[in-house]
Design a protein around this motif. Structure first.
Motif, short mmCIF file in Angstrom:
data_model
loop_
_atom_site.label_atom_id
_atom_site.label_comp_id
_atom_site.label_asym_id
_atom_site.label_seq_id
_atom_site.Cartn_x
_atom_site.Cartn_y
_atom_site.Cartn_z
N PHE A 73 67.81 -43.51 -9.78
CA PHE A 73 68.52 -44.87 -10.23
C PHE A 73 69.80 -44.57 -10.02
N SER A 123 61.64 -51.41 -8.71
CA SER A 123 60.68 -49.48 -8.72
C SER A 123 61.53 -49.01 -7.38
N TYR A 135 61.84 -53.24 -13.01
CA TYR A 135 62.01 -51.59 -14.25
C TYR A 135 63.61 -52.39 -15.45
N ASN A 186 62.72 -45.30 -19.13
CA ASN A 186 62.60 -46.70 -17.46
C ASN A 186 61.57 -47.47 -18.71
N LYS A 235 66.09 -50.52 -17.29
CA LYS A 235 66.82 -49.45 -18.12
C LYS A 235 67.83 -49.21 -19.09
#
Length: 225
Positions: A179, A174, A84, A95, A86
């Motif tokens: 996060f 993931s 991902y 994201n 961000k």
């Protein structure tokens, strides 16, 4: 290698048929002619058998199989990642998911923030390093594929404390959700790897792997890349 042997056998077959036709045409097809044809046929099939056995036990086949095994293993490892990105600024954050699939990655080339510099935490860097570094030291990995992997081998990194959040996009896996922005984040020392170039390098690496497999196969590989 297999193609060269196929061409050689075809050439020898044409030569064999030419000799047989010549012997029949230039003779009365007597006992001597039959004997000549028999000797020629035996010699031809003995030669073909020797070529096939040489190909079968040729060390180059063993080396190629090891190369193919390591290339396919690398492909599976590359596609096992789902990462991902961000993006954070003063007003919002969100994201972006990236599957290691050529079509999916090409679609992401229409995403926003492609000009942002990629950054990563220790977890992202260490897991990539653990996966990729053994391939760089493997003697059977084709050189062109090793070169295509270089973009993942980021070793000289610096903290992003001096860079504004809006200038970077943070890469993570993931399983790191939820996060944590407070972990230490890094950028590659050249400070030039943008999200766009990172995606393009992934696509290029997949292309190089597929082309190598197709170039060394008698049939086109129909791979899920």
């Amino acid at each position: 290698m297999a193609k060269r042997f196929s061409y050689l056998i075809i050439i020898l077959s044409v030569l064999f048929l030419t000799i047989i036709i010549f012997l029949i045409k230039e003779s009365q097809f007597n006992t001597t002619t039959v004997k000549d044809i028999t000797i020629t046929s035996c010699s031809f099939f003995t030669l073909v058998l020797a070529i096939l056995l040489y190909d079968r036990f040729d060390y180059r086949k063993v080396v190629f199989q090891k190369k193919l095994d390591i290339v396919l293993k690398l492909l599976v490892d590359l596609k096992s990642f789902t990462f991902y990105g961000k993006y954070v600024n003063a007003n919002y954050d969100y994201n972006i998911g990236f599957e290691i699939d050529r079509n999916s990655l090409k679609k992401q080339l229409n995403s926003n923030h492609l000009d942002k510099i990629i950054s990563f935490n220790d977890n992202y860097h260490n897991r990539l390093y653990e996966k990729i570094s053994p391939y760089f030291t493997n003697p059977f990995l084709p050189k062109e594929i090793q070169k295509g992997l270089q973009f993942l081998y980021m070793r000289n990194n610096h903290s992003i404390n001096h860079i504004q959040d809006a200038e970077v996009i943070r890469l993570f896996f993931s399983d790191e959700l939820p996060f944590n922005l407070d972990t230490l984040w890094y950028i590659e020392s050249s400070n030039t790897i943008t999200l766009k170039s990172y995606i393009q390098n992934y696509i290029s690496c997949l292309d190089i792997i597929e082309n190598w497999i197709n170039d060394h196969s008698n049939i086109k590989a129909d791979l899920n890349i």
